[in-house]
Design a protein around this motif. Sequence first.
Motif, short mmCIF file in Angstrom:
data_model
loop_
_atom_site.label_atom_id
_atom_site.label_comp_id
_atom_site.label_asym_id
_atom_site.label_seq_id
_atom_site.Cartn_x
_atom_site.Cartn_y
_atom_site.Cartn_z
N UNK A 1 43.87 -43.64 -45.17
CA UNK A 1 45.05 -42.77 -45.21
C UNK A 1 45.27 -42.05 -43.88
N UNK A 2 44.54 -42.46 -42.84
CA UNK A 2 44.76 -41.87 -41.50
C UNK A 2 44.24 -40.46 -41.37
N UNK A 3 43.10 -40.18 -41.99
CA UNK A 3 42.55 -38.82 -41.96
C UNK A 3 42.10 -38.39 -40.57
N UNK A 4 42.53 -37.20 -40.16
CA UNK A 4 42.08 -36.62 -38.89
C UNK A 4 40.60 -36.23 -38.98
N UNK A 5 40.23 -35.64 -40.10
CA UNK A 5 38.84 -35.18 -40.26
C UNK A 5 37.87 -36.37 -40.15
N UNK A 6 38.22 -37.50 -40.78
CA UNK A 6 37.33 -38.66 -40.70
C UNK A 6 37.34 -39.26 -39.30
N UNK A 7 38.51 -39.30 -38.65
CA UNK A 7 38.58 -39.88 -37.29
C UNK A 7 37.70 -39.06 -36.34
N UNK A 8 37.76 -37.73 -36.46
CA UNK A 8 36.96 -36.88 -35.55
C UNK A 8 35.47 -36.97 -35.91
N UNK A 9 35.17 -37.11 -37.21
CA UNK A 9 33.77 -37.25 -37.62
C UNK A 9 33.20 -38.56 -37.08
N UNK B 1 38.73 -27.22 -43.11
CA UNK B 1 38.72 -28.67 -43.33
C UNK B 1 40.00 -29.13 -44.01
N UNK B 2 40.42 -28.39 -45.04
CA UNK B 2 41.59 -28.82 -45.82
C UNK B 2 42.89 -28.54 -45.08
N UNK B 3 43.02 -27.34 -44.50
CA UNK B 3 44.27 -26.96 -43.85
C UNK B 3 44.55 -27.84 -42.63
N UNK B 4 43.50 -28.15 -41.85
CA UNK B 4 43.70 -29.00 -40.67
C UNK B 4 44.17 -30.39 -41.10
N UNK B 5 43.52 -30.92 -42.14
CA UNK B 5 43.90 -32.27 -42.60
C UNK B 5 45.32 -32.25 -43.17
N UNK C 1 37.26 -31.45 -31.39
CA UNK C 1 38.19 -32.58 -31.45
C UNK C 1 39.33 -32.30 -32.43
N UNK C 2 39.00 -31.70 -33.58
CA UNK C 2 40.05 -31.37 -34.57
C UNK C 2 41.00 -30.35 -33.93
N UNK C 3 40.43 -29.32 -33.31
CA UNK C 3 41.25 -28.26 -32.72
C UNK C 3 42.18 -28.84 -31.64
N UNK C 4 41.63 -29.74 -30.84
CA UNK C 4 42.41 -30.33 -29.76
C UNK C 4 43.55 -31.19 -30.32
N UNK C 5 43.24 -32.00 -31.32
CA UNK C 5 44.27 -32.88 -31.89
C UNK C 5 45.40 -32.07 -32.52
#
Length: 472
Positions: A75-83, A11-15, A104-108
């Motif tokens: 703040x443009x979070x990827x984790x929140x956008x995918x959630x 979660x942290x490293x991807x973000x 979705x996270x993996x793809x982005x």
Amino acid sequence: YSPIHVIGGGLAGSEAAWQIANAGVPVILHEMRGVRGTEAHKTDDLAELVCSNSFRSDDATSNAVGVIHAEMRMAGSLIMACADKHQVPAGGALAVDRDGFSAAVTHAIANHPLITVVREEIQGLPSREWDQAIIATGPLTAPGLASAIQAETGADALAFFDAIAPIVYRDSINMDICWYQSRYDKVGPGGTGKDYINCPMDEAQYNAFIDALIAGDAVGFKEWEGTPYFDGCLPIEVMAERGRETLRHGPMKPMGLTNAHNPTVKAYAVVQLRQDNALGTLYNMVGFQTKLKYGAQAEIFRLIPGLENAEFARLGGLHRNTYINSPTLLDRSLVLKSRPGLRFAGQITGCEGYVESASIGLLAGRFAAAERKGEAPLLPPDTTALGSLLNHITGGHIVSDEEPGKRSFQPMNINFGLFPELEPGSIVKPEGVKRFRGKDKTIMKRQLIAKRALADCAGWLGVPAPVFAESA
Ligand code: FAD
């Protein structure tokens, strides 16, 4: 720019990788799954949710985790956008389709032109050639890296289990029954001799409490966790089972304490709560680490005189976890003081949960990208959820004066006790309202803290604050 290395694609490293890359700086993300698994992960996807599929409450008007969701979105979070994209119905909570979310996270990440994913286990601290790196390897950090962190930070600075005592909001403790006093009025460094809140019990109350503890429903350890009963960290219910008097001679001993409300009657046992944050809004129940189920904990601990209406910022637990003693090891921008350029992020810093871990990844990523670009990391205001959690991790934590040297930093979810208090006089009875009870004041307080947080976060990021309808 030369790349920033991120170790761990959870979660942290991807973000963190997303935030760095979106700031225009290249990233190399090293994730071991695909080469080596962990005891809890089941797939090779990035940002896998190892247990529940819930990101908890999404109410940004009066719930602390809802506030951090809103700040991360700003703040443009990827984790929140995918959630958000993979949300499943769950009432007021944000729950996700776990496979869709992680895919979705993996793809982005895989498709971001500035991010390269390398599937490998990093076995030691990043080489000095990696002048900027972030360690985000989570609660199940692989043993080789964990040993290297321990060698760098000192044996006591890395924990492999958390032993968490419940934490209570100070304003929910009944001070008509409890009183402030340190045992034997001892004044430690920075102390006043009145550093603890004490809850007295008579013999009948003590016996009823012991019975309830023994009968309470507890959670077992998972096989791979082992049974980590070590140096004085026995769960309270296990101590109770060992003998009716054990607690009265241990964490509940009444010695050196005089009930300020009833000085002539000696308490049979005393539960002590110690200030847990510099703000003084949270108190932890000393020696009350426990494996009792959450429902049982709230019910049993409210039997304690003075805690009958206690509100818990967090309940107790004992889990396999890997985390560093961040308040002493990290600077305010999450850099390891002994290794400039090396940051930590996620649960290993002492926050807890998917959302909190991702939020610290978000901050670490922004700070690292700023540094790479020759700018000073811009810290979030203390009044925001992001700033409050960062403060908990990097220093707003109190160290016990009765047990010098004992580490007392424990992982924490975001909660309103971590936010600075409102300006005095902020809470006023609304016009036309007849009864304005304690509960109404608490709700209003949380709403005002939430509103302040979102406005200050918007100011920090230079974006408009989201507008929500007031909750009832
Ligand atoms: P992770 O998401 O664990 O990511 C760390 C990544 O680093 C992993 O992908 C791992 O494979 C990788 N890694 C580790 N070591 C290395 C290495 N040496 N080299 C390269 N890669 C490495 N939180 C909740 O909110 N709700 C829950 O229900 C919940 N249940 C949980 C149940 C269990 C059994 C556990 C262990 C944790 C649970 N948590 C839960 C906590 C949650 O998992 C964490 O808060 C969150 O995943 C932490 O994010 P992170 O990025 O710090 O770590």
